[in-house]
Scaffold this active site. Structure first.
Site, short mmCIF file in Angstrom:
data_model
loop_
_atom_site.label_atom_id
_atom_site.label_comp_id
_atom_site.label_asym_id
_atom_site.label_seq_id
_atom_site.Cartn_x
_atom_site.Cartn_y
_atom_site.Cartn_z
N LYS A 209 -8.56 13.41 36.67
CA LYS A 209 -7.61 13.04 37.74
C LYS A 209 -6.66 14.19 38.01
O LYS A 209 -6.41 14.55 39.16
CB LYS A 209 -6.80 11.82 37.32
CG LYS A 209 -5.58 11.56 38.18
CD LYS A 209 -4.75 10.35 37.77
CE LYS A 209 -3.71 10.67 36.76
NZ LYS A 209 -2.48 11.31 37.27
N ASN A 210 -6.13 14.79 36.95
CA ASN A 210 -5.09 15.79 37.14
C ASN A 210 -5.63 17.13 37.61
O ASN A 210 -4.88 17.99 38.06
CB ASN A 210 -4.25 15.92 35.87
CG ASN A 210 -3.45 14.64 35.62
OD1 ASN A 210 -3.32 13.80 36.54
ND2 ASN A 210 -2.96 14.45 34.43
N CYS B 63 4.43 7.92 38.32
CA CYS B 63 4.88 7.06 37.20
C CYS B 63 6.38 7.25 36.96
O CYS B 63 6.89 8.37 36.96
CB CYS B 63 4.11 7.43 35.94
SG CYS B 63 2.37 7.00 36.05
N ARG C 66 11.80 13.65 36.63
CA ARG C 66 10.71 14.37 37.30
C ARG C 66 11.19 15.14 38.53
O ARG C 66 10.72 14.94 39.65
CB ARG C 66 9.58 13.41 37.65
CG ARG C 66 9.08 12.62 36.46
CD ARG C 66 7.85 11.81 36.76
NE ARG C 66 6.64 12.65 36.67
CZ ARG C 66 5.40 12.14 36.85
NH1 ARG C 66 5.24 10.88 37.18
NH2 ARG C 66 4.34 12.94 36.74
N ASP D 140 0.49 12.43 27.80
CA ASP D 140 -0.24 11.33 28.45
C ASP D 140 -1.00 10.48 27.46
O ASP D 140 -1.46 9.39 27.80
CB ASP D 140 -1.22 11.88 29.49
CG ASP D 140 -0.51 12.56 30.63
OD1 ASP D 140 -1.18 13.27 31.41
OD2 ASP D 140 0.73 12.43 30.73
N ARG E 123 -4.87 3.72 39.18
CA ARG E 123 -4.56 5.06 39.72
C ARG E 123 -5.30 6.14 38.94
O ARG E 123 -5.57 7.22 39.47
CB ARG E 123 -3.04 5.32 39.63
CG ARG E 123 -2.22 4.66 40.72
CD ARG E 123 -0.81 5.22 40.74
NE ARG E 123 -0.84 6.67 40.69
CZ ARG E 123 0.04 7.41 40.01
NH1 ARG E 123 1.01 6.83 39.32
NH2 ARG E 123 -0.05 8.73 40.01
#
Ligand code: EPZ
Length: 418
Positions: A22-23, A116, A121, A304, A396
């Site tokens: 995903k990242n 999230c 952030r 994560d 997600r």
């Protein structure tokens, strides 16, 4: 709205194949906007973050096709660099459109990113990098805009290691005039994957995966076909689920090197880990042992994976601790685990988990993506039935999580949540 219903207590046994990262994908997808023509991307996970990015691409005039994890996109005709898709606020990585569109068109504007709720952030390092390259940045009215007549390469030292800022500024610098040196960059596998994709398209990026990157700007990029690396965090999540349920699971489509830190921790907790060329076998007999984890940037223990691992620590023998050094607020899932009988206390950025024999199924809420993963793992090993709500967070980042787990013998179904 939907929920996951898990009847726990069954060891996971069998084989599954991990999807694409995903990242990585969110950065690489944005990077396709830097060229003009057709790109083909393989091993693309069918997850919500990808769907949101494709909605944004459609809103700026593109017609991507996405079937069976293969994505084809012709980026010649981009109608606008002003992104108005509200869904862009639902994910973090929409901000990669800034670096990509700024590099190619000298302008981009989009809603401020979401993602999230695990900390403040900020995006000050992204802004620092864009401004250093000569761009004007404006943040107002919930939107962020960047513009530049011409980006000029320079030396940039990031004040903190940031995956997003590294990828975002790397993209902009790839099409700047002259050489950019980025110091104090992130080294995660997905950063290297994004750099490899850009180099494959003709960029001149050296040093990805080290502390310093040197980027020689080029006039334009080519198109091409590329396969995204496996998802380190999805692989890790299933490894922890296998060990946590006393199972025996082989995960395929893995780059073992990316999993080394987690493997060491799982072995410390009593699991068995065997590496294949592109797969990992995880087994665990009896109750796991406790352990301590301190999250860090790659190659340290990934932030994560601390949430998924906390679920295994809840049933380990002894006291485990988790020290979260990357985010200020990444312990919200612990309240939900305590509803299942976990014994946890938190002081500042450190969680203390007193292992119990077993957790008990109940109704719990996913507060963010990896929190949801931790609740799935807890439900799989718990006695009784666990109902997990707000599973849109989980969708997600995990493709068909219930299907993959059912393939391993889990009793898990997705139902409508009234
Ligand atoms: C990426 O987020 C990942 N998301 C996150 O994964 C991951 O947790 C994180 O990297 C760290 O590995 C994506 O790649 C889409 P950062 P990102 O910039 O880029 C501070 C998941 O579960 N910071 O490396 O947003 C920031 O506040 C998600 O898949 C600044 O201070 O993370 C944080 O404390 C969750 N200023 C730390 O750095 C900035 O300009 C690391 O953030 C940028 C970041």
């Amino acid at each position: 709205m939907e929920k996951l219903v898990i009847k726990g207590g069954k060891p996971l046994v069998g084989e599954i194949t991990a999807g694409g990262s995903k990242n990585s994908v969110v950065g690489i997808l944005a990077a396709t906007l830097m060229t003009s023509g057709e790109c083909v991307l393989n091993n693309i996970p069918n997850i919500e973050d990808v769907c949101i990015l494709l909605d944004i691409f459609r809103d700026i005039g593109l017609k991507p096709t996405f079937r069976k994890n293969k994505l084809i996109i012709d980026t010649e005709k981009i109608a606008t660099t002003d992104v108005t898709t509200e869904a862009a606020t639902k994910m973090r990585a929409s901000y990669y459109l800034l670096g990509a569109l700024l590099g190619r068109f000298g302008h981009a504007s989009l809603p401020c990113p979401g993602g999230c709720d695990i900390g403040l952030r900020p995006i000050d390092q992204h802004i620092k990098g864009f401004e250093a390259l000569g761009a004007k940045v404006l943040v107002e009215g919930g939107r962020i805009s960047v513009s530049a007549d011409r980006l000029i390469g320079c030396d940039i030292v990031f004040d903190c290691v940031s995956v997003g800022a590294t990828i975002n500024v790397m993209m902009a610098a790839a099409l700047a005039r002259g050489v950019t040196q980025l110091v104090n960059v992130a080294k995660e596998p997905h950063v290297v994957d994004a750099a490899n994709f850009l180099n494959y398209m003709g960029a001149k990026i050296k040093g990805a995966g080290t502390d310093i990157m040197r980027i020689e700007g080029v006039e334009s990029l080519k198109t091409g076909e590329y396969t995204v690396i496996p998802d380190q965090i999805e692989v890790g999540t299933y490894m922890i689920a296998a060990a946590s349920t006393g199972g025996c699971v082989r995960i395929k489509n893995v780059i073992p090197k990316h999993m080394e830190t987690l493997c060491a921790k799982l072995e410390e907790m009593g699991a068995g880990v065997e590496y294949g060329d592109d797969n990992i076998l995880v087994t665990c007999q009896g109750r796991p042992q406790s352990a301590s984890v301190k999250t860090a940037v790659y190659p340290g223990f990934p932030t994560d994976l601390q949430q998924p691992l906390s679920a295994m620590m809840c049933i380990a023998e002894g006291r485990s601790t988790i020290t979260e050094t990357i985010y200020e607020n990444r312990f919200k899932h612990l309240d939900e685990l305590q509803k299942m009988g976990a014994v946890i206390s938190v002081k500042n950025n450190k969680a203390y988990i007193e292992g119990v024999e077993t957790l008990y199924g109940t109704k719990v809420n996913a507060t963010d993506l990896r929190a949801g993963a931790s609740l799935v793992i807890a439900g799989l090993s718990a006695r009784g039935t666990t109902e997990i709500y707000n599973i849109e967070h989980i969708d997600r980042g995990y493709e068909a999580i219930e299907k993959k787990l059912r393939r391993l013998g889990a009793d898990i179904v997705r139902e409508r949540a009234d």
